[in-house]
Design a protein around this motif. Structure first.
Motif, PDB file in Angstrom:
ATOM      1  N   PRO A 151       1.354  -0.987  -0.395  1.00  0.00           N
ATOM      2  CA  PRO A 151      -0.139   0.045  -0.292  1.00  0.00           C
ATOM      3  C   PRO A 151       1.117   1.079  -0.181  1.00  0.00           C
ATOM      4  O   PRO A 151       0.217   2.247  -0.662  1.00  0.00           O
ATOM      5  N   ASP A 152       1.900   1.127   0.752  1.00  0.00           N
ATOM      6  CA  ASP A 152       2.888   3.005   0.735  1.00  0.00           C
ATOM      7  C   ASP A 152       3.499   2.720  -0.633  1.00  0.00           C
ATOM      8  O   ASP A 152       4.715   3.321  -0.553  1.00  0.00           O
ATOM      9  N   GLY A 153       3.739   1.141  -1.308  1.00  0.00           N
ATOM     10  CA  GLY A 153       4.530   1.524  -2.513  1.00  0.00           C
ATOM     11  C   GLY A 153       6.362   1.376  -1.964  1.00  0.00           C
ATOM     12  O   GLY A 153       7.507   1.301  -3.569  1.00  0.00           O
ATOM     13  N   ARG A 154       6.587   0.760  -0.562  1.00  0.00           N
ATOM     14  CA  ARG A 154       7.967   0.438  -0.660  1.00  0.00           C
ATOM     15  C   ARG A 154       8.565  -0.784  -1.030  1.00  0.00           C
ATOM     16  O   ARG A 154       9.582  -1.141  -1.058  1.00  0.00           O
ATOM     17  N   ALA A 155       7.667  -1.629  -1.213  1.00  0.00           N
ATOM     18  CA  ALA A 155       7.998  -2.677  -1.455  1.00  0.00           C
ATOM     19  C   ALA A 155       6.860  -3.831  -2.567  1.00  0.00           C
ATOM     20  O   ALA A 155       6.112  -3.262  -2.908  1.00  0.00           O
ATOM     21  N   PHE A 156       7.536  -4.743  -3.194  1.00  0.00           N
ATOM     22  CA  PHE A 156       6.074  -5.476  -4.112  1.00  0.00           C
ATOM     23  C   PHE A 156       6.414  -6.996  -3.673  1.00  0.00           C
ATOM     24  O   PHE A 156       7.841  -7.745  -3.483  1.00  0.00           O
ATOM     25  N   VAL A 157       6.232  -7.731  -4.161  1.00  0.00           N
ATOM     26  CA  VAL A 157       5.853  -9.176  -3.994  1.00  0.00           C
ATOM     27  C   VAL A 157       5.065  -9.447  -5.750  1.00  0.00           C
ATOM     28  O   VAL A 157       4.661  -9.298  -6.658  1.00  0.00           O
ATOM     29  N   LEU A 158       6.192 -10.878  -5.907  1.00  0.00           N
ATOM     30  CA  LEU A 158       5.744 -11.173  -7.375  1.00  0.00           C
ATOM     31  C   LEU A 158       5.461 -13.500  -6.374  1.00  0.00           C
ATOM     32  O   LEU A 158       5.807 -12.787  -5.030  1.00  0.00           O
ATOM     33  N   ARG A 159       4.449 -13.947  -6.783  1.00  0.00           N
ATOM     34  CA  ARG A 159       4.547 -15.116  -6.251  1.00  0.00           C
ATOM     35  C   ARG A 159       4.314 -16.144  -6.973  1.00  0.00           C
ATOM     36  O   ARG A 159       3.691 -15.351  -8.790  1.00  0.00           O
ATOM     37  N   ASP A 160       4.933 -17.237  -7.241  1.00  0.00           N
ATOM     38  CA  ASP A 160       4.133 -18.572  -7.992  1.00  0.00           C
ATOM     39  C   ASP A 160       3.758 -19.388  -7.261  1.00  0.00           C
ATOM     40  O   ASP A 160       2.685 -18.249  -6.734  1.00  0.00           O
ATOM     41  N   TYR A 161       2.987 -20.483  -7.254  1.00  0.00           N
ATOM     42  CA  TYR A 161       2.248 -21.755  -7.186  1.00  0.00           C
ATOM     43  C   TYR A 161       2.438 -21.798  -5.532  1.00  0.00           C
ATOM     44  O   TYR A 161       1.022 -21.910  -5.262  1.00  0.00           O
ATOM     45  N   LEU A 162       3.851 -21.608  -5.268  1.00  0.00           N
ATOM     46  CA  LEU A 162       3.877 -21.945  -4.083  1.00  0.00           C
ATOM     47  C   LEU A 162       4.637 -21.214  -2.969  1.00  0.00           C
ATOM     48  O   LEU A 162       5.204 -20.800  -1.569  1.00  0.00           O
ATOM     49  N   THR A 163       5.507 -20.365  -3.519  1.00  0.00           N
ATOM     50  CA  THR A 163       5.546 -19.185  -3.101  1.00  0.00           C
ATOM     51  C   THR A 163       5.342 -17.619  -3.446  1.00  0.00           C
ATOM     52  O   THR A 163       5.704 -16.836  -4.385  1.00  0.00           O
ATOM     53  N   ALA A 164       5.758 -16.652  -2.241  1.00  0.00           N
ATOM     54  CA  ALA A 164       6.468 -15.096  -2.663  1.00  0.00           C
ATOM     55  C   ALA A 164       7.069 -14.804  -2.115  1.00  0.00           C
ATOM     56  O   ALA A 164       7.769 -15.324  -1.502  1.00  0.00           O
ATOM     57  N   TYR A 165       7.602 -14.054  -3.171  1.00  0.00           N
ATOM     58  CA  TYR A 165       8.643 -13.120  -3.371  1.00  0.00           C
ATOM     59  C   TYR A 165       8.908 -11.858  -2.688  1.00  0.00           C
ATOM     60  O   TYR A 165       7.898 -10.991  -4.247  1.00  0.00           O
ATOM     61  N   LEU A 166       9.166 -11.413  -2.263  1.00  0.00           N
ATOM     62  CA  LEU A 166       9.165  -9.928  -1.849  1.00  0.00           C
ATOM     63  C   LEU A 166      10.914  -8.842  -2.412  1.00  0.00           C
ATOM     64  O   LEU A 166      11.724  -9.908  -2.204  1.00  0.00           O
ATOM     65  N   TYR A 167       9.959  -8.078  -2.945  1.00  0.00           N
ATOM     66  CA  TYR A 167      11.557  -6.769  -3.467  1.00  0.00           C
ATOM     67  C   TYR A 167      10.939  -5.052  -2.702  1.00  0.00           C
ATOM     68  O   TYR A 167      10.514  -5.246  -2.495  1.00  0.00           O
TER      69      TYR A 167
ATOM     70  N   TRP B  70      -2.334  -7.520  -1.211  1.00  0.00           N
ATOM     71  CA  TRP B  70      -1.766  -6.426   0.384  1.00  0.00           C
ATOM     72  C   TRP B  70      -3.053  -6.414   0.537  1.00  0.00           C
ATOM     73  O   TRP B  70      -3.686  -6.115   0.619  1.00  0.00           O
ATOM     74  N   SER B  71      -3.376  -6.906   1.919  1.00  0.00           N
ATOM     75  CA  SER B  71      -4.053  -6.254   2.692  1.00  0.00           C
ATOM     76  C   SER B  71      -3.523  -4.808   3.061  1.00  0.00           C
ATOM     77  O   SER B  71      -2.893  -4.089   3.029  1.00  0.00           O
ATOM     78  N   PRO B  72      -4.539  -4.334   3.615  1.00  0.00           N
ATOM     79  CA  PRO B  72      -4.594  -2.613   3.410  1.00  0.00           C
ATOM     80  C   PRO B  72      -3.990  -1.792   4.169  1.00  0.00           C
ATOM     81  O   PRO B  72      -3.222  -1.061   4.337  1.00  0.00           O
ATOM     82  N   ASP B  73      -3.464  -2.593   5.272  1.00  0.00           N
ATOM     83  CA  ASP B  73      -2.245  -2.177   6.302  1.00  0.00           C
ATOM     84  C   ASP B  73      -0.530  -3.086   6.061  1.00  0.00           C
ATOM     85  O   ASP B  73       0.126  -2.378   6.385  1.00  0.00           O
ATOM     86  N   GLY B  74      -1.005  -3.306   4.799  1.00  0.00           N
ATOM     87  CA  GLY B  74       0.285  -3.992   4.606  1.00  0.00           C
ATOM     88  C   GLY B  74       1.166  -4.697   4.989  1.00  0.00           C
ATOM     89  O   GLY B  74       2.497  -5.153   5.457  1.00  0.00           O
ATOM     90  N   ARG B  75       0.279  -5.275   5.782  1.00  0.00           N
ATOM     91  CA  ARG B  75       0.984  -6.266   7.106  1.00  0.00           C
ATOM     92  C   ARG B  75       0.863  -8.265   6.695  1.00  0.00           C
ATOM     93  O   ARG B  75       1.188  -8.788   6.820  1.00  0.00           O
ATOM     94  N   GLU B  76       0.180  -8.487   5.700  1.00  0.00           N
ATOM     95  CA  GLU B  76      -0.374  -9.379   5.111  1.00  0.00           C
ATOM     96  C   GLU B  76      -0.641  -9.377   3.356  1.00  0.00           C
ATOM     97  O   GLU B  76      -0.949  -7.650   3.126  1.00  0.00           O
ATOM     98  N   LEU B  77      -0.460 -10.906   3.136  1.00  0.00           N
ATOM     99  CA  LEU B  77      -0.659 -11.309   1.837  1.00  0.00           C
ATOM    100  C   LEU B  77      -2.079 -11.500   1.430  1.00  0.00           C
ATOM    101  O   LEU B  77      -2.731 -12.882   2.338  1.00  0.00           O
ATOM    102  N   LEU B  78      -2.957 -11.480   0.803  1.00  0.00           N
ATOM    103  CA  LEU B  78      -4.336 -11.965  -0.016  1.00  0.00           C
ATOM    104  C   LEU B  78      -3.628 -12.848  -1.274  1.00  0.00           C
ATOM    105  O   LEU B  78      -3.741 -12.025  -2.030  1.00  0.00           O
ATOM    106  N   VAL B  79      -4.108 -14.713  -0.660  1.00  0.00           N
ATOM    107  CA  VAL B  79      -3.772 -15.301  -2.327  1.00  0.00           C
ATOM    108  C   VAL B  79      -4.487 -16.019  -2.115  1.00  0.00           C
ATOM    109  O   VAL B  79      -5.111 -16.584  -1.711  1.00  0.00           O
TER     110      VAL B  79
END
Length: 327
Positions: free
Chosen positions: A207-223, A246-255
């Motif tokens: 939500p704050d743009g400080r990070a992003f995530v890419l996912r495959d079928y089993l793993t999330a990669y944070l950058y 991302w959840s609005p508070d940036g603490r969780e991923l919704l998959v």
């Protein structure tokens, strides 16, 4: 039998991949989508206007429409994109329209055979009131350097409303950045800025743009920035894990996953330390061509393991279909 073998294989692979937790022990189901119209939920975006609402859509084969899903998994509204013929919708991301209002970007970016000379992203303004409606959509055409790519991940940086696309390739894909200002009257040229993991099925900015995530079928990669990975997170085993937000508070991923019914899980993510402007991270390979295969992500046995893990997840899906047919 197939399901148990596949699950065991996936578990073993997650256990041996360096840096990936052995299991997503803190994950929990947030909601279950049971609407019979949603059989291949392929993208997720968190509404910026309606608390607790997620936007999703079907994969190829459906009409050009978005579903607003409430916290209980029920569909609250359906938006049809006026004048749009969906070819292969694969992703949806929250951003802003030309007037700065909350908007949704829908990626018609799937290209399994990598034959399309250009792909399309459609922007619709998010409605203030949730009800079934047909809405106007602005089309932006995108073109990759070096030829067509298959892709399932569309990201929008909330800091500047800039679009990114991550290609989906077994040997490792690429992260591509769109121009700062998209033009609807011409083709927008994408620029490769970093490598991407193999078999990327979706991505999203925090939500704050400080990070992003890419996912495959089993793993999330944070950058923290393209080419600057900061963490990996194991995801729950899903029939066909396709989406992430991302959840609005940036603490969780919704998959989320394809299938019917389909569950959306909450997965805790580590705190992001530091940030970086997109595109300023370490380049993947200073001597490579911009459209060359990815080099930032290791091409060792780890990439092979992820491919096999993806096949294992596919076996789980096939086993479920086989059981249903026997019944």
């Amino acid at each position: 039998m197939l399901a148990s073998v596949a699950a065991a294989l996936a578990g073993c692979l997650l256990g041996v991949v360096p840096g990936v937790p052995s299991a997503a022990e803190q994950a929990r189901v947030a909601l279950t989508i049971r609407d019979p119209r949603i059989t291949e939920s392929s993208g997720l975006a968190v509404s910026r206007l309606h608390p607790g609402v997620l936007w999703t859509h079907n994969d190829s084969g459906d009409s050009a429409r978005l579903f607003a899903v409430g916290p209980d998994g029920r569909v609250l509204a359906t938006l049809r994109l006026a004048g749009v013929a969906a070819r292969d919708f694969e992703a949806v991301a929250a951003g802003r329209d030309g007037a700065g209002r909350p908007a949704l970007f829908v990626g018609d970016i799937g290209d399994n055979r990598a034959t399309q000379p250009e792909v399309s992203v459609y922007r619709v303004t998010e409605p203030v009131t949730l009800r079934d409606a047909t809405v106007p959509a602005t089309r932006f055409r995108l073109r990759y350097p070096g030829g067509p790519r298959d892709a399932e991940a569309l990201l929008v940086d909330p800091r500047g409303n800039r679009l990114y696309v991550a290609s989906k390739q077994a040997a490792g894909g690429g992260l591509y950045r769109a121009p700062a200002v998209l033009r609807a009257d011409r083709v927008n040229q994408l620029r490769r800025v970093a490598g991407a993991p193999p078999i990327v099925t979706d991505g999203a900015f925090s939500p704050d743009g400080r990070a992003f995530v890419l996912r495959d079928y089993l793993t999330a990669y944070l950058y923290a920035a393209p080419g600057r990975r900061i963490a990996t997170v194991a995801l729950p085993l899903q029939p066909q894990g396709e989406s992430v937000a991302w959840s609005p508070d940036g603490r969780e991923l919704l998959v989320g996953s394809e299938g019917s019914p389909s569950q959306v899980w909450r997965v805790r993510v580590p705190a992001v330390e530091g940030s970086g402007e997109p595109g300023t991270g370490a380049p993947e390979n200073r001597g490579s061509r911009p459209d060359a295969p990815a080099a930032a992500e290791p091409r060792s046995w780890r990439g092979i393991a992820l491919v096999v893990a993806a096949l294992a997840a596919g076996l789980v899906l096939l086993a479920g279909v086989a059981r249903a047919r026997r019944r």
